[in-house]
Design an enzyme around this catalytic site. Structure first.
Site, PDB file in Angstrom:
ATOM      1  N   GLU A 180     -73.961  47.617  37.152  1.00 22.50           N
ATOM      2  CA  GLU A 180     -73.840  48.013  38.543  1.00 22.50           C
ATOM      3  C   GLU A 180     -72.623  48.877  38.845  1.00 22.50           C
ATOM      4  O   GLU A 180     -72.721  49.860  39.561  1.00 22.50           O
ATOM      5  CB  GLU A 180     -73.805  46.766  39.425  1.00 22.50           C
ATOM      6  CG  GLU A 180     -74.916  46.765  40.445  1.00 22.50           C
ATOM      7  CD  GLU A 180     -74.991  45.425  41.142  1.00 22.50           C
ATOM      8  OE1 GLU A 180     -75.369  45.413  42.301  1.00 22.50           O
ATOM      9  OE2 GLU A 180     -74.646  44.398  40.505  1.00 22.50           O
ATOM     10  N   ASP A 181     -71.490  48.476  38.313  1.00 21.27           N
ATOM     11  CA  ASP A 181     -70.252  49.168  38.698  1.00 21.27           C
ATOM     12  C   ASP A 181     -69.791  50.236  37.707  1.00 21.27           C
ATOM     13  O   ASP A 181     -68.914  51.024  38.026  1.00 21.27           O
ATOM     14  CB  ASP A 181     -69.111  48.155  38.902  1.00 21.27           C
ATOM     15  CG  ASP A 181     -69.407  47.219  40.059  1.00 21.27           C
ATOM     16  OD1 ASP A 181     -70.347  47.533  40.818  1.00 21.27           O
ATOM     17  OD2 ASP A 181     -68.723  46.200  40.182  1.00 21.27           O
TER      18      ASP A 181
END
Ligand code: MN
Length: 563
Positions: free
Chosen positions: A77-78
């Site tokens: 996600e990041d």
């Protein structure tokens, strides 16, 4: 944050697993690399967060895969690391776990969630493997510990979600320690006033209580020793703030009535010793009627086992005792996570044998699973398959919709509303157009495209899975075919002799049946409303012209109607 505790804890749990330790070190290095330069809201390096998460997992004695996945849980996600890369570097298992955690992250909790219970079930269904839940819980724990750095508006939502969803799931899995901790961390953000009240009012009674129990401890130790019981530990821990608050609400906020404000906890070796210890306490001090609870013989639904009793202790003060074995204590604190550890141990040559309590624990989980309709068998390795025949999907606004496996977008549409189903012209799943026969998966976000006055097609009956949608489609089709449109005329004409006869002959000459006729007379005028069996607009227009030509007709309108 240092990774020292993480590595030490893992070594202590799995002293022989040098391979696992190497993998964890690898993952640490990779996590440091991908999160380089990223900061948390607190200003700390981002990597501290994933190390904290992994350390918690190590403290729960989880396996190296879980810990590696914990270190990488925000990588997709990041950091835009692809699942492919993860699986190449760290294996399928890790990639699967990280993907699972990312998927859970996309499920949003809303304040006015209609069914919090559905969301909890969905979390479990989407996870597929309990380790995904463990990682998510460890992640949430650290997020809660650092919640003060977030904007106020977010704090409350996250805290609420923590109580409603994550603490509740931890509870279900028998992980009381983490459930209690999450609730206590969330409490000040959800009910700040009540929290302050408890804080100011509890310090004194709590300290006083502790001093009292400190005096009692040697008395118990001495009497247990006489019977040959050497307890692992006797401690007195304060009741958790949030559960105290919940209890106070039931007891008029009167602290005097809470006997387990600080309870004495006795941990012994065997079940027999539990009952012996209970007997010894009851010989020393009379028990309070109705307060003896045998959760060993009758465990709580989440697997919790312990003996509880409240006695009139020294100076007749009501005091609660909790007595359990070390294994029960570990399960009470760690629940499913502890079970996982024993499962792992079981698979090793030097494995300690599976004791009776653990079998009981599995049985409890099974019972829990059986509360949900249709679930079949409990998977050996605690894979989450509780909902083998249900899927949980979301509306674009985040509402959870619970459907049987095999359901399609049209099933979903009818589930939302009959009108949505009837006027459906297409569907998007996770923002992509899908065919009508697409089989929905847990976690999918489903959006239905509609068009006014659209009618369902007969073909849909074959595309849907639920009986409900089938029924709705059939009834919608019936409506459009067996109830054809008719035409209603409204005439205003002179009230003359033969008017009605002239009007009806227009219809009879064209072989059209008049289904219904209604007239109202006002002095010299009459208003006629009649419904004729005409479903063809052209034909209706021709009749209209003929009626218009009749002598004495002043005004005429027509419209099609469903009768
Ligand atoms: Mn995270």
């Amino acid at each position: 944050m240092s990774s020292h505790t993480l590595l030490k804890t893992y070594e202590r749990n799995f002293p022989l697993d040098t391979k696992g330790l190497e993998r964890i070190k690898d993952a640490l290095e990779f996590a440091r690399h991908i999160h380089k330069g990223q900061k948390r809201m607190s200003g700390d390096p981002y990597v501290d967060h994933v190390i904290a998460t992994a350390t918690t997992l190590a403290q729960w004695r989880l396996d190296s895969q879980s810990i590696v996945a914990g270190l990488l849980h925000d990588s997709i996600e990041d950091c835009a690391v692809s699942p492919d890369e993860l699986s190449k570097r760290f294996g399928e298992d890790v990639s699967f776990l990280v993907e699972g955690v990312s998927r859970l992250g996309s499920l949003r909790y809303h304040d006015a969630q209609e069914s919090v219970e559905s969301l909890r079930k969905m979390m479990l269904a989407v996870s597929k493997d309990l380790r995904v839940i463990f990682i998510k819980l460890a992640d949430r724990l650290h997020n809660m510990q650092t919640l003060s750095h977030l904007p106020q508006k977010k704090q409350k939502r996250i805290a609420q979600e923590t109580i409603e969803i994550y603490a509740a799931i931890a509870d279900r899995l028998g992980m009381q320690h983490i459930a209690g901790e999450l609730r206590d961390l969330a409490f000040p953000y959800v009910h700040p006033g009540e929290y302050r009240w408890i804080r100011t009012n509890i310090t004194e009674p709590y300290e006083e209580r502790e001093a009292y129990l400190k005096k009692i401890e040697p008395i118990i130790r001495e009497h247990l020793k006489k019977t040959g019981i050497e307890p692992f530990s006797i401690d007195y821990r304060a009741k958790r703030v949030y559960s105290l608050y919940k209890k106070l609400l039931r007891y008029d906020m009167n602290l005097e009535n809470i006997y387990d404000l600080v309870a004495m906890r006795i941990i012994v070796e065997t079940v027999d010793e539990c009952y012996s210890a209970l007997g010894i306490i009851h010989q020393l001090w009379p028990p309070m009627p109705g307060r003896i609870k045998d959760y060993i013989a009758l465990p709580k639904p989440n697997g919790y086992q312990s003996l509880h009793t409240t006695v009139f202790c020294v100076n007749d003060r009501p005091t609660e005792f909790q007595i359990r074995t070390k294994a029960m204590h570990e399960f009470a604190e760690e629940g499913a996570a502890a079970h996982w550890f024993y499962e792992l141990q079981k698979g090793r040559s030097s494995a300690p044998t599976l004791n009776r309590r653990e079998v009981e624990w599995v049985k409890q989980l099974k019972d829990w699973q059986n509360q949900f309709p249709g679930s079949q068998e409990f998977i050996d390795a605690l894979k989450v398959d509780f909902f083998s025949d249900r899927i949980f999907v979301l509306t674009p606004k985040g509402k959870v919709v619970d459907l049987p496996v095999g359901s399609t977008p049209i099933d979903f549409a009818y589930h939302i509303h009959t009108d949505v189903g009837n006027s459906c012209i297409g569907a998007k799943v996770n923002n992509k157009i899908v065919p009508f026969d697409y089989s929905l998966q847990s976690g999918d976000i489903v959006e239905i495209l509609t068009q006014k006055n659209k009618k369902p097609s007969a073909e849909w009956v074959r595309l849907v899975h639920t009986k409900y949608a089938k029924k709705k489609i059939k009834s919608a089709i019936k409506k459009t075919t067996s109830l054809p449109k008719k035409t209603e005329y409204k005439l205003t004409c002179e009230n003359r002799i033969g008017m009605m006869k002239d009007v009806s002959s227009v219809f009879s000459r064209s072989n059209i049946a008049i289904e219904h006729i209604h007239s109202t007379t006002h002095k010299n005028f009459v208003t006629l409303r009649l419904v004729a069996n005409i479903n063809d607009q052209e034909k209706a227009g021709r009749v209209l012209l003929k009626l218009k030509k009749l002598p004495g007709v002043r005004e005429i309108t027509s419209k099609s109607v469903i009768h």
